[in-house]
Design a protein around this motif. Structure first.
Motif, short mmCIF file in Angstrom:
data_model
loop_
_atom_site.label_atom_id
_atom_site.label_comp_id
_atom_site.label_asym_id
_atom_site.label_seq_id
_atom_site.Cartn_x
_atom_site.Cartn_y
_atom_site.Cartn_z
N LEU A 89 0.82 -1.20 0.00
CA LEU A 89 0.00 0.00 0.00
C LEU A 89 0.86 1.26 0.00
N SER A 90 1.93 1.23 0.77
CA SER A 90 2.83 2.37 0.81
C SER A 90 3.50 2.58 -0.55
N ASP A 91 3.96 1.50 -1.15
CA ASP A 91 4.57 1.58 -2.48
C ASP A 91 3.56 2.09 -3.50
N LYS A 92 2.34 1.60 -3.41
CA LYS A 92 1.29 2.01 -4.36
C LYS A 92 1.03 3.51 -4.24
N GLU A 93 0.91 4.00 -3.00
CA GLU A 93 0.68 5.42 -2.80
C GLU A 93 1.84 6.25 -3.35
N GLY A 94 3.04 5.79 -3.14
CA GLY A 94 4.21 6.48 -3.65
C GLY A 94 4.24 6.50 -5.17
N LEU A 95 3.92 5.38 -5.77
CA LEU A 95 3.89 5.30 -7.24
C LEU A 95 2.80 6.19 -7.82
N GLU A 96 1.65 6.21 -7.16
CA GLU A 96 0.56 7.06 -7.63
C GLU A 96 0.94 8.54 -7.52
N ALA A 97 1.60 8.91 -6.44
CA ALA A 97 2.04 10.30 -6.27
C ALA A 97 3.08 10.65 -7.34
N TYR A 98 4.01 9.73 -7.57
CA TYR A 98 5.02 9.96 -8.60
C TYR A 98 4.36 10.09 -9.97
N HIS A 99 3.44 9.21 -10.27
CA HIS A 99 2.74 9.24 -11.55
C HIS A 99 2.00 10.56 -11.71
N ALA A 100 1.33 11.01 -10.66
CA ALA A 100 0.60 12.29 -10.72
C ALA A 100 1.56 13.45 -10.96
N SER A 101 2.73 13.40 -10.31
CA SER A 101 3.69 14.50 -10.50
C SER A 101 4.27 14.47 -11.91
N MET A 102 4.46 13.28 -12.44
CA MET A 102 4.98 13.18 -13.83
C MET A 102 3.93 13.64 -14.82
N ASP A 103 2.66 13.32 -14.57
CA ASP A 103 1.59 13.78 -15.46
C ASP A 103 1.51 15.31 -15.48
N SER A 104 1.70 15.90 -14.33
CA SER A 104 1.60 17.37 -14.28
C SER A 104 2.79 18.03 -14.98
N ARG A 105 3.92 17.36 -15.02
CA ARG A 105 5.08 17.91 -15.71
C ARG A 105 4.93 17.80 -17.23
N LEU A 106 4.22 16.77 -17.66
CA LEU A 106 4.07 16.56 -19.10
C LEU A 106 3.11 17.57 -19.72
#
Length: 107
Positions: A89-106
């Motif tokens: 769950l912790s890894d999933k939350e981290g990956l989702e946060a990373y994915h969201a930050s990468m989406d906002s950069r794109l």
């Protein structure tokens, strides 16, 4: 003579069942453990019959000791699984946060 043989076979069945339960716990076969536990209850009830007088008292300490060991192993497996799930769950939350930050950069 037949009673002695029946008693020996019953003790052997209990021993085999305890070994099977140990293996099922080691392999984390939780449904199998449930089935084996029901079989153990049936054998314990069989030990209570008058023709097996005293057998329940002989086997009960052995069975109780084995059950305590099995319950401890199950508890360890449960805590291990809970820990893995928490990490997931912790890894999933981290990956989702990373994915969201990468989406906002794109964009």
């Amino acid at each position: 003579m037949q009673r002695a043989e029946d008693a020996r076979q019953l003790r052997q069945q209990v021993s085999i069942l305890l070994q099977e339960m140990e293996l099922a716990v080691a392999n984390r076969q939780w449904q199998r453990i449930r089935v084996l536990d029901k079989q153990m209850v049936q054998l314990i009830n069989e030990c209570s019959k008058p023709e097996f007088k005293g057998m329940k008292e002989q086997l009960q300490p052995v069975i109780a000791s084995q059950y305590r060991q099995l319950l401890h192993k199950i508890d360890v497996a449960k805590r291990d699984l809970e820990s893995k799930m928490q990490r997931h769950l912790s890894d999933k939350e981290g990956l989702e946060a990373y994915h969201a930050s990468m989406d906002s950069r794109l964009w």
